[in-house]
Design an enzyme around this catalytic site. Sequence first.
Site, PDB file in Angstrom:
ATOM      1  N   ASP A   2      -3.733 -55.471 -31.984  1.00 14.95           N
ATOM      2  CA  ASP A   2      -5.193 -55.372 -32.050  1.00 14.95           C
ATOM      3  C   ASP A   2      -5.626 -55.833 -33.429  1.00 14.95           C
ATOM      4  OD1 ASP A   2      -6.020 -52.558 -33.588  1.00 14.95           O
ATOM      5  OD2 ASP A   2      -4.126 -52.404 -32.499  1.00 14.95           O
ATOM      6  N   GLU A  90     -13.149 -42.756 -34.009  1.00 15.77           N
ATOM      7  CA  GLU A  90     -12.414 -42.235 -35.153  1.00 15.77           C
ATOM      8  C   GLU A  90     -13.368 -41.555 -36.131  1.00 15.77           C
ATOM      9  OE1 GLU A  90      -9.528 -45.076 -36.878  1.00 15.77           O
ATOM     10  OE2 GLU A  90     -10.259 -46.494 -35.363  1.00 15.77           O
TER      11      GLU A  90
END
Length: 361
Positions: A2, A90
């Site tokens: 990613d 996050e």
Amino acid sequence: MDVASYQPTTVSYTGAKFAIIKLTQGTDYLNPKADQQIKSAKAHGLLVGGYFYANHGNSVSKARSEAKYAVAKAKALGIPEGSYLADDFEQGSGNSVNGGVQANTDAILAAMQEIKSAGYQPLIYSGAFVLRNHMSITRIVKSFGTCLWVASYKVSGRQDYADFNYFPSMDGVAIWQFTDNYRGLGVDGNICLIDLKIGSGSSQPKPANKAVESLSQHPVVKWDIGAVAVVSNAKGAYVYTSSKLDKRELSKPKPCGSVWQVFGLESGAVKVGKNQYFDGRAVYVKANPIAYNDAKHGIAKIVMPHTHALDAPKADAGKVYSLALNSKVEIQGRVGRFLKIKDLHKGKQVYVTGNRAYIVL
């Protein structure tokens, strides 16, 4: 892999099979390299998906807006409909995970529904701690199936392969991000636990064919076997004599649905014996958490007749009650090769011998 704006525009990494590109953050940021990174990943034959970095916290309305913004950019930049689009949830950089488990989950589910309604397959990304403590995995998996993309690293620093001794076991894991420095290349490395495929682009799932249905039946494995590979290619999978996959052991492939013990992973190849390897794209690799952690929860299937629950974890223990062949029992860890049955019997712990009750993966 990613990748985000921190990585180069050329997406080409040894062993890579898929790339998930950062697209957006909030509703006003677009990764300036996304267009070139997506084109490069496609040019290198990778399955391409995308993700957005959440700034929505526990706000359902913000979650929907951010997901819609990410979807619009995904379509404009050429992420194929039916591919994967993740909500990256996050702490920091404009997002808070401290809004409460239920409220966080409500917002995440709203974002994932927007993704699904737009024709993409939704994922939720975060670290193992946040997934376990700041959202309801149970609700998310119940709504969207195997959709967790979990980050958990064995060490901080370079890792070339995923070590399943450190797999962050939890329900619904689709992808495990096992390092933030794959092969020292400064890019996150991930391994898929499901067969990643581009869907139809429709938000309504199509009926599965028989080959796929057979794979939904999870294999069983002995308590001390750490991981197994399940052949997922409908035409079977060839065994090769090295991890280079340049020479077949036999001319006939192993059948779809067959199960093999995993001894290691090398350069995208799955080692299933001495000088025996599968192409990692032709198999699912499933970890058995019970083999690595004495306190892990699981389901065991009784595989031998005349099996009993025992009053102690030892060979000469007394028999408490019988367990029918092919029945399933919920367990909570083990003591050596004896599995601890979760439900107490008259207030006391009972056990079943590990070679009579295999773990259902």
